[in-house]
Motif scaffolding. Structure first.
Motif, PDB file in Angstrom:
ATOM      1  N   TYR A  71       0.831  -1.209   0.000  1.00 51.06           N
ATOM      2  CA  TYR A  71       0.000   0.000   0.000  1.00 51.06           C
ATOM      3  C   TYR A  71       0.867   1.262   0.000  1.00 51.06           C
ATOM      4  CZ  TYR A  71      -3.711   3.267   0.800  1.00 51.06           C
ATOM      5  OH  TYR A  71      -4.583   4.325   0.645  1.00 51.06           O
ATOM      6  N   ASN A  75       1.094   4.003  -3.151  1.00 51.61           N
ATOM      7  CA  ASN A  75       0.382   5.274  -2.995  1.00 51.61           C
ATOM      8  C   ASN A  75       1.219   6.457  -2.541  1.00 51.61           C
ATOM      9  OD1 ASN A  75      -2.612   4.579  -3.419  1.00 51.61           O
ATOM     10  ND2 ASN A  75      -1.854   2.929  -2.123  1.00 51.61           N
ATOM     11  N   ASP A 118       0.852  16.413   0.304  1.00 55.16           N
ATOM     12  CA  ASP A 118       0.317  16.202  -1.041  1.00 55.16           C
ATOM     13  C   ASP A 118       1.459  16.228  -2.052  1.00 55.16           C
ATOM     14  OD1 ASP A 118       0.910  18.914  -1.554  1.00 55.16           O
ATOM     15  OD2 ASP A 118      -1.174  19.547  -1.357  1.00 55.16           O
ATOM     16  N   ASP A 138      -5.905   1.604   6.917  1.00 57.10           N
ATOM     17  CA  ASP A 138      -7.221   2.266   6.910  1.00 57.10           C
ATOM     18  C   ASP A 138      -7.076   3.782   7.050  1.00 57.10           C
ATOM     19  OD1 ASP A 138      -8.409  -0.203   6.621  1.00 57.10           O
ATOM     20  OD2 ASP A 138      -9.062  -0.342   8.718  1.00 57.10           O
ATOM     21  N   ASP A 141      -5.571   5.145   3.841  1.00 57.72           N
ATOM     22  CA  ASP A 141      -6.532   5.040   2.745  1.00 57.72           C
ATOM     23  C   ASP A 141      -7.588   6.147   2.827  1.00 57.72           C
ATOM     24  OD1 ASP A 141      -7.276   3.562   0.370  1.00 57.72           O
ATOM     25  OD2 ASP A 141      -9.068   2.944   1.482  1.00 57.72           O
ATOM     26  N   GLY A 142      -8.031   6.454   4.030  1.00 58.32           N
ATOM     27  CA  GLY A 142      -8.993   7.548   4.200  1.00 58.32           C
ATOM     28  C   GLY A 142      -8.418   8.875   3.736  1.00 58.32           C
ATOM     29  N   VAL A 144      -5.880   9.255   1.516  1.00 58.37           N
ATOM     30  CA  VAL A 144      -5.689   9.164   0.063  1.00 58.37           C
ATOM     31  C   VAL A 144      -6.998   9.441  -0.664  1.00 58.37           C
ATOM     32  CG1 VAL A 144      -5.209   7.576  -1.850  1.00 58.37           C
ATOM     33  CG2 VAL A 144      -3.661   7.656   0.112  1.00 58.37           C
ATOM     34  N   LYS A 145      -8.075   8.810  -0.212  1.00 58.59           N
ATOM     35  CA  LYS A 145      -9.376   9.002  -0.860  1.00 58.59           C
ATOM     36  C   LYS A 145      -9.874  10.437  -0.711  1.00 58.59           C
ATOM     37  CE  LYS A 145     -10.856   4.238  -0.719  1.00 58.59           C
ATOM     38  NZ  LYS A 145     -11.543   3.194   0.032  1.00 58.59           N
ATOM     39  N   ARG A 146      -9.607  11.023   0.422  1.00 54.05           N
ATOM     40  CA  ARG A 146     -10.090  12.393   0.680  1.00 54.05           C
ATOM     41  C   ARG A 146      -9.314  13.438  -0.111  1.00 54.05           C
ATOM     42  NH1 ARG A 146      -9.878  15.460   6.421  1.00 54.05           N
ATOM     43  NH2 ARG A 146     -10.852  17.363   5.748  1.00 54.05           N
ATOM     44  N   SER A 148      -7.057  12.812  -2.853  1.00 51.20           N
ATOM     45  CA  SER A 148      -6.682  12.511  -4.241  1.00 51.20           C
ATOM     46  C   SER A 148      -7.667  13.157  -5.187  1.00 51.20           C
ATOM     47  CB  SER A 148      -6.647  11.006  -4.472  1.00 51.20           C
ATOM     48  OG  SER A 148      -5.601  10.426  -3.732  1.00 51.20           O
TER      49      SER A 148
END
Length: 149
Positions: A71, A75, A118, A138, A141-142, A144-146, A148
């Motif tokens: 991961y 990322n 970033d 987790d 990932d939160g 990255v999703k927020r 990206s």
């Protein structure tokens, strides 16, 4: 004899897999800055000290987990930053820093601490404290999703 051959083969497969396990591709701060200029990606800065027991536990247990390795490498540009190291200097955004002065600039006051930046190398957030593999992924990932595109 057949049983011995199967067990021997299994041993070699397990051993080869264990030794071929990929590691997190840690960079210096300046290597990450160069890398993100040519191929934009978020930066994960592991801010640590030599005396921090939880930092050592992260290195031993979380950063050796295959899912965490995959991961993080996929990322982020991962950076190790020693919060008390003053002997190595580097330039960043027109200023000169040591690892210790960069940690202070990032306002890191506890260890381990994970600063997420970033692709333009602006701080997004921090994830302080030890984290086991699943909660660590987790949390990342939160973010990255927020953040990206």
């Amino acid at each position: 004899m057949k049983k011995f051959s199967v067990l021997t083969l299994l041993y070699f497969i397990v051993t080869a897999t264990a030794f071929s396990q990929e590691d997190i591709k840690w960079l210096t701060f300046e290597e990450a800055a160069i890398a993100t200029n040519s191929n934009p990606k978020m930066i994960l800065v592991d801010v640590y000290t030599d005396w921090c027991g939880w930092c050592k536990k992260m290195d031993k247990e979380t950063f050796t987990n295959p899912e965490v390795i995959a991961y993080v490498n996929e990322n982020f540009y991962p950076v190790k930053l020693h919060a008390e190291k003053t002997d190595r200097k580097f330039s960043f955004k027109g200023k000169e820093y040591t690892e210790a002065s960069m940690a202070k600039t990032m306002r890191v006051t506890s260890f381990p601490n994970f600063v997420i930046m970033d692709a333009t190398m602006e701080n997004i957030t921090q994830l302080p404290g030890y984290r086991e593999p699943k909660p660590f992924i987790d949390g990342l990932d939160g973010i990255v999703k927020r953040f990206s595109k």
